[in-house]
Design an enzyme around this catalytic site. Structure first.
Site, mmCIF file in Angstrom:
data_model
loop_
_atom_site.group_PDB
_atom_site.id
_atom_site.type_symbol
_atom_site.label_atom_id
_atom_site.label_comp_id
_atom_site.label_asym_id
_atom_site.label_seq_id
_atom_site.Cartn_x
_atom_site.Cartn_y
_atom_site.Cartn_z
ATOM 1 N N HIS A 187 34.325 36.624 37.056
ATOM 2 C CA HIS A 187 35.183 35.709 37.812
ATOM 3 C C HIS A 187 36.665 35.964 37.515
ATOM 4 O O HIS A 187 37.502 35.964 38.428
ATOM 5 C CB HIS A 187 34.812 34.267 37.467
ATOM 6 N N HIS A 192 40.293 36.473 39.726
ATOM 7 C CA HIS A 192 41.666 36.005 39.522
ATOM 8 C C HIS A 192 42.731 37.083 39.264
ATOM 9 O O HIS A 192 43.837 37.017 39.807
ATOM 10 C CB HIS A 192 41.715 35.062 38.303
ATOM 11 N N GLU A 232 41.442 29.237 44.099
ATOM 12 C CA GLU A 232 39.985 29.459 44.065
ATOM 13 C C GLU A 232 39.391 29.787 45.435
ATOM 14 O O GLU A 232 38.547 30.656 45.541
ATOM 15 C CB GLU A 232 39.269 28.220 43.500
ATOM 16 N N SER A 251 34.745 36.448 43.918
ATOM 17 C CA SER A 251 33.828 36.772 42.822
ATOM 18 C C SER A 251 32.410 36.270 43.093
ATOM 19 O O SER A 251 31.589 36.247 42.184
ATOM 20 C CB SER A 251 34.349 36.184 41.508
HETATM 21 FE FE FE2 Z 1 38.649 30.276 38.567
#
Ligand code: FE2
Length: 310
Positions: A187, A192, A232, A251
């Site tokens: 993730h 990110h 997100e 992700s």
């Molecule tokens: Fe996150």
């Protein structure tokens, strides 16, 4: 990926980084201006919840504890320890990274795809935070700091004010490679980290961090929603089409495909609407927001955070 959502759920104030004086224009943060990582205060952040796929796997728990110890030692030394990932962990990465790569070619923002390459994030090997941190610092002055689990909202977001992203290093359990109930290296590195190479996105993230340091509880909730629907689950316009830049989308195969399905209404981004949009973190989102550009997102967020001082 539902873990970041949990990050957004708590709103207790416990961070050592709140309350200081700062300039909203302070884009670059020198080493001297950075708070001491050892002053971070956390409680039970490396706890594995009972519904985690690895909860009953003693070997997995031992690996997690070891990787957590690396994050703890970072707070004492300031040096990121490279994790020697084992063969099973590398297999989990390869499986997820390859599947995502294929889907991302279709749906991910072109900026993101280029950034992933620039950072040397490959499908055949888990990247080390130390190397990505070195590259990020050169490009946008952003830093990565290892952390052993979920952090409460204000503490987590406040570090963005110093252009620091707290990142986990462990990887999800091999029994369910497509799923994680919490942030993990997939993730962080696939979701990110690439976006922090974008100067506008990096500044925008820093503004969110500034906001978290001065927000009252209501404003913090609003910031959590802004983070959720941008960092997100954000979508961005690109040459007449819509692409994904949010980490929760990039992700996760399921989330990424869902975002572009007819089950989702993709609306133009409007800050007032987004900060008041209550969502259920455990559900796939029926509404997502499309920003016109990262520069626009940065400017709208700057004005919003400046209004906190009034
Ligand atoms: Fe996150």
């Amino acid at each position: 990926m539902k873990g970041a959502a949990q990050q957004m759920l708590t709103d207790t104030v416990s961070s050592a980084v709140t309350g200081a004086e700062f300039e909203i224009e302070n884009f670059r943060v020198s080493d001297e201006d950075l708070p001491e990582f050892k002053d971070l205060k956390f409680e039970n952040i490396n706890e594995l919840h009972i519904d985690h796929p690895g909860a009953n796997d003693a070997g997995y728990r031992a690996r997690r504890d070891y990787i957590a110890s690396c994050a703890k030692s970072f707070r004492e030394t300031g040096v990121i320890t490279d994790v020697e990932y084992n063969a099973r962990e590398q297999r989990v990465w390869r499986y997820v990274a390859e599947e995502l790569e294929e889907l991302q070619q279709k749906y991910a923002s072109p900026f993101y795809l280029r950034a992933k390459k620039d950072l040397g994030i490959r499908t055949d090997q888990i990247p080390q935070l130390s190397e990505m941190n070195r590259r990020l610092k050169e490009l946008t002055g952003f830093r990565l700091a290892p952390i052993e689990g979920l952090v409460e909202t204000r503490g987590f977001l406040s570090w963005l004010s110093y252009r620091v992203m707290l990142c986990t290093q462990y990887i999800r359990h091999h029994s369910q490679p497509a799923y994680t109930p919490e942030p993990d290296i997939v993730h962080e590195a696939i979701g990110h980290i690439p976006m922090f190479t974008n100067p506008n996105f990096a500044d925008f993230s820093q503004f969110i961090g500034h906001g978290a340091r001065i927000a009252n509880d209501k404003q913090l909730e609003e910031l959590g929603r802004l983070y959720w629907f941008t960092v997100e689950f954000g979508l961005v316009e690109h040459e007449g089409s819509i692409k994904a830049y949010g980490a929760g989308l990039l992700s996760s195969f399921g989330e990424l495909e869902h975002a572009f399905s007819d089950k989702v209404e993709r609306r133009p981004f409007d800050l007032e609407t987004v900060i008041n949009h209550e969502y259920t973190y455990s559900d796939m989102q029926p509404i997502l927001y499309v920003i016109p550009s990262y520069a626009e997102l940065k400017e709208v967020t700057r004005r919003y955070i400046e209004s906190f001082n009034c």
